[in-house]
Design an enzyme around this catalytic site. Structure first.
Site, PDB file in Angstrom:
ATOM      1  N   CYS A  54       0.863  -1.178   0.000  1.00 30.21           N
ATOM      2  CA  CYS A  54       0.000   0.000   0.000  1.00 30.21           C
ATOM      3  C   CYS A  54       0.899   1.227   0.000  1.00 30.21           C
ATOM      4  CB  CYS A  54      -0.893  -0.009   1.240  1.00 30.21           C
ATOM      5  SG  CYS A  54      -1.864   1.485   1.494  1.00 30.21           S
ATOM      6  N   CYS A  71      -0.457   3.838  -6.497  1.00 30.72           N
ATOM      7  CA  CYS A  71      -1.438   3.206  -5.614  1.00 30.72           C
ATOM      8  C   CYS A  71      -1.665   1.813  -6.164  1.00 30.72           C
ATOM      9  CB  CYS A  71      -2.746   3.993  -5.585  1.00 30.72           C
ATOM     10  SG  CYS A  71      -4.068   3.177  -4.637  1.00 30.72           S
TER      11      CYS A  71
END
EC number: 5.1.1.3
Length: 275
Positions: A75, A185
């Site tokens: 992440c 992302c």
């Protein structure tokens, strides 16, 4: 000391990190993995850095406590928020998603103009901008695309609405004439076709997922932690465990878009707590 037979722990705020898990499975098919999607608290993008750090370290503590041989922060927002803390906190190697993508982007660009898209928290953290600072003759344009994650989490990865949103977000990057774009992302690879359409074929997209998997391979090889080859008598078939802090059924439905039927029997995690 970690064992080569131990699993690799991977976590994300939700399903986006499954792009990293998919790349790791493809590049290291013999490895056992445990994946935790923090759907009970994510997405992390709108949260404050202290909140993200607390959630991420709670999951890291849980995975390391279960004996993983490496921890993958799949992440970007969590990587920006807690990487230093995680590396100080744990004895196992910690792999994140930012530097591997930065290295690939620097090696790829032809005109030195590189774009980065990510959540608001990732862009505000300046983690990518700081990581690129050591690269000479590069001009970085960073743009937050906060609604992309919501579309991916709802399974909407095509159509006029999301294309129009992408064109609006990406317009500053087109004006900056970037030739390389980092998908900052781990949800964004599911939008790569749409992003490529909006940016044009002359722009190269860099996926943090693929580059992170290469970094995991490098780290495990360097530390002699690669799982034995299947012909080795110590080896067993790879196990893949998927867990969610939120609704496991909802996680399973979304995860099928990343890994197909490989994700089944997702276990709810009730013991991840925030102090």
């Amino acid at each position: 000391m970690s064992s080569a037979l131990a699993p690799v722990g991977i976590f994300d705020s939700g399903v986006g990190g499954l792009t990293v898990a998919r790349a790791i499975i493809d590049q290291l098919p013999d490895e056992h993995i445990i994946y935790v999607g923090d759907t009970g608290h994510g997405p992390y993008g709108p949260l404050s850095i202290p909140e993200v750090r607390a959630h991420a370290l709670a999951i890291g503590d849980d995975l390391v406590g279960r004996g993983v041989k490496a921890l993958v922060i799949a992440c970007n927002t969590a990587s920006a928020a807690c990487l230093r803390d995680a590396r100080e906190r744990y004895e196992v190697p910690v792999v994140e998603v930012i530097l591997p993508a930065v290295r690939r982007a620097v090696a790829t660009t032809r005109n030195g103009r590189i774009g980065v898209i990510g959540t608001q928290a990732t862009i505000n953290s300046h983690a990518y901008q700081d990581a690129f600072a050591a690269a000479r003759d590069t001009e970085i344009t960073a743009v937050a695309c906060p609604r992309f994650v919501d579309f991916v989490e709802r399974g909407v990865t095509s159509g006029r609405q999301v294309l129009g949103l992408a064109e609006g977000y990406l317009e500053p990057l087109q004006r900056a004439q970037v030739d390389t774009l980092v998908l900052g992302c781990t949800h964004y690879p599911l939008l790569s076709g749409l992003i490529q359409l909006a940016m044009g074929d002359n722009v190269t997209l860099v996926s943090s997922a693929e580059e992170t998997a290469k970094e995991v391979l490098r780290v495990l090889t360097e530390r002699d932690l690669l799982h034995p080859h299947p012909d080795d008598p110590r080896a067993a078939g790879p196990s893949r465990v998927f867990e969610a802090t939120g609704d496991p059924e909802a996680f399973t439905r979304l995860a099928a878009r990343f890994l197909g039927p490989a994700v089944s029997g997702v276990r709810p995690v009730h013991h991840v707590r925030i102090d």
